[in-house]
Scaffold this motif. Structure first.
Motif, mmCIF file in Angstrom:
data_model
loop_
_atom_site.group_PDB
_atom_site.id
_atom_site.type_symbol
_atom_site.label_atom_id
_atom_site.label_comp_id
_atom_site.label_asym_id
_atom_site.label_seq_id
_atom_site.Cartn_x
_atom_site.Cartn_y
_atom_site.Cartn_z
ATOM 1 N N GLN A 49 0.800 -1.235 0.000
ATOM 2 C CA GLN A 49 0.000 0.000 0.000
ATOM 3 C C GLN A 49 0.833 1.286 0.000
ATOM 4 N N PHE A 50 1.964 1.290 -0.685
ATOM 5 C CA PHE A 50 2.739 2.515 -0.826
ATOM 6 C C PHE A 50 2.156 3.375 -1.937
ATOM 7 N N ILE A 98 15.925 -13.611 0.282
ATOM 8 C CA ILE A 98 15.012 -14.353 1.163
ATOM 9 C C ILE A 98 14.597 -13.487 2.348
ATOM 10 N N LEU A 99 15.553 -12.752 2.909
ATOM 11 C CA LEU A 99 15.279 -11.910 4.071
ATOM 12 C C LEU A 99 14.455 -10.668 3.720
ATOM 13 N N LEU A 100 14.449 -10.264 2.441
ATOM 14 C CA LEU A 100 13.773 -9.034 2.029
ATOM 15 C C LEU A 100 12.277 -9.063 2.319
ATOM 16 N N GLN A 101 11.679 -10.258 2.288
ATOM 17 C CA GLN A 101 10.223 -10.359 2.504
ATOM 18 C C GLN A 101 9.805 -9.890 3.890
ATOM 19 N N PHE A 102 10.751 -9.860 4.836
ATOM 20 C CA PHE A 102 10.416 -9.471 6.205
ATOM 21 C C PHE A 102 10.566 -7.969 6.446
ATOM 22 N N VAL A 103 10.974 -7.243 5.421
ATOM 23 C CA VAL A 103 11.097 -5.782 5.525
ATOM 24 C C VAL A 103 9.876 -5.158 4.864
ATOM 25 N N THR A 104 9.115 -4.388 5.610
ATOM 26 C CA THR A 104 7.858 -3.851 5.070
ATOM 27 C C THR A 104 7.702 -2.341 5.252
ATOM 28 N N THR A 105 8.645 -1.674 5.936
ATOM 29 C CA THR A 105 8.535 -0.225 6.120
ATOM 30 C C THR A 105 9.192 0.494 4.942
ATOM 31 N N PHE A 106 8.806 1.754 4.725
ATOM 32 C CA PHE A 106 9.329 2.512 3.593
ATOM 33 C C PHE A 106 10.846 2.683 3.674
ATOM 34 N N CYS A 110 13.891 0.991 1.443
ATOM 35 C CA CYS A 110 14.875 1.813 0.721
ATOM 36 C C CYS A 110 16.294 1.322 1.028
ATOM 37 N N PHE A 111 16.577 1.119 2.315
ATOM 38 C CA PHE A 111 17.912 0.671 2.732
ATOM 39 C C PHE A 111 18.184 -0.754 2.253
ATOM 40 N N ALA A 112 17.194 -1.642 2.424
ATOM 41 C CA ALA A 112 17.364 -3.051 2.051
ATOM 42 C C ALA A 112 17.599 -3.203 0.552
ATOM 43 N N MET A 113 16.819 -2.486 -0.269
ATOM 44 C CA MET A 113 16.982 -2.588 -1.718
ATOM 45 C C MET A 113 18.347 -2.053 -2.148
#
Length: 406
Positions: A49-50, A98-106, A110-113
């Motif tokens: 929902q961004f 694999i770990l990216l799915q657990f990051v959901t904040t804006f 940004c940092f994870a990507m």
């Protein structure tokens, strides 16, 4: 007649070393698994929902990380070798996807990507350098096409499979598949291919005055980078704004979008190698081939201005595919051919940075244009930029031709 045509098609794949075939195989496995990318903008917009603006900034982080990774990958390939870079990049990025799915904040995304793409895209310049080592000189353009063929064959299977995974498992399933396939691919690479050092420069066979003293003074190369940047930026709308357009304008599902994108991969699989082999055999000017590609890409977006019929989506994908076939293999080849021995990593690092910068500008620009105006204005602008790249190809051809004469 069918047997003859099949024989000719198969002949296009002869003459490669086993290392080139392994590189193509791991690229196929990796790209088939990278089914997150075609659906990333939809995942961020619909699942998390961004807003359009927030999706654009996350994609900017994606591109910035990709730029850093491309530069690092090229630099380190020249210093410590492409082999180590390729293994580190794919294995580590597999875990991170694999770990990216657990990051959901804006801000978290940004940092994870940024971090994931910085590590993941170290692979690309290293892989290009590996082709300069493992492929025979006379097969280098075809080897680049073979790897691109593996990429597109992966994308043929990937989007359609990705749509089915979303239906059955949700978006989280994509992250698991992407990460696992990265690790499988690099394990195959490490097991079957042994590290091979780049051969040292043979000064007896090189006219040193013809080599650029520095990459920063190689004007034709920088013009080529501009052309590649514009071409990539326009083409990459296929993974950012086009999937949204399919749904919002024509009501297509994720699976239908995946099937449309699969047309691109299937056509590349069937046509790119024969077309590239024919053009190489006839000695057609590589820069003119790039120009043809720019024309087809521009046409692929201009056709979307006639949006009263859903069939234009198929025509657009076909035109964009021919643009990709004529342009991308030869942009790769021209960029690699300009690199002196020992500087291949640096040259291909800058080349892949142009692709990464295109990621940043493409998604952000396209989504902002749509948010403030509409899809039609976006297609008009992208088609016009494709024509700009076409004009620059004529300039590049003149620049290179004049330099050779002098």
């Amino acid at each position: 007649m069918l047997k003859t045509a099949l024989g000719r098609y198969i002949n296009n794949f002869k003459g490669f070393t086993h290392e080139v075939w392994i590189l193509a195989l791991i690229t196929f496995i990796n790209r088939a698994g990278t089914m997150v990318l075609p659906f990333l903008s939809k995942y961020l917009k619909e699942d998390l929902q961004f807003t359009y603006g927030e999706v654009g900034w996350i994609m900017v982080s994606f591109g910035l990380g990709s730029m850093l990774g491309s530069w690092l990958g090229g630099k380190l390939s020249d210093k410590i070798g492409f082999y180590k870079i390729m293994i580190f990049s794919l294995f580590t990025s597999g875990i991170l996807f694999i770990l990216l799915q657990f990051v959901t904040t804006f801000w978290g995304l940004c940092f994870a990507m940024f971090i994931i793409m910085a590590i993941s895209d170290m692979f690309r310049p290293a892989m290009f350098v590996s082709l300069s080592v493992y492929a025979k000189p006379e097969n280098r353009v075809r080897a680049l096409s073979l790897v691109r063929l593996a990429v597109n064959l992966g994308f043929t299977a990937g989007p359609a499979l990705g749509g089915l995974i979303i239906i059955g498992m949700g978006y989280q399933g994509l992250f698991w598949v992407d990460g696992i396939t990265c690790m499988i691919a690099i394990s195959i690479f490490a097991f079957y291919i042994k590290e091979k050092k780049k051969t040292s420069i043979n000064k007896d066979n090189i006219v040193l005055s013809d080599l650029p003293k520095s990459i920063y003074k190689d004007k034709p190369f920088w013009l080529l980078l501009f052309i590649s940047f514009v071409t990539f930026m326009v083409f990459l709308q296929i993974f950012s704004t086009l999937p949204l357009y399919h749904n919002e304008k024509f009501g297509l599902s994720e699976f239908q979008t995946g099937m449309l994108l699969s047309i691109n991969g299937l056509l590349v699989f069937l046509l790119e190698m024969p077309i590239v082999s024919t053009l190489e055999r006839k000695g057609v000017n590589k820069i003119k081939n790039i120009a043809y590609g720019c024309f087809f890409i521009a046409a692929g977006y201009f056709i979307l201005l006639f949006d009263s019929w859903v069939g234009i989506l198929v025509i657009s994908i076909v035109l964009l595919t021919f643009g990709e076939i004529f342009s991308f293999p030869f942009v790769n080849a021209v960029a690699l051919s300009r690199a002196p021995k020992g500087q291949e990593g640096q040259y291909m690092g800058f080349y892949t940075m142009s692709f990464s910068l295109a990621h940043i500008v493409s998604s952000k620009t396209g989504l902002e244009i749509i948010a403030h105006y509409n899809y039609q204005i976006n297609w008009l602008i992208m088609g016009t930029l494709g024509l700009l790249a076409l004009l620059c190809c004529f300039w590049l051809n003149e620049l290179v031709h004049t330099k050779k004469k002098s």
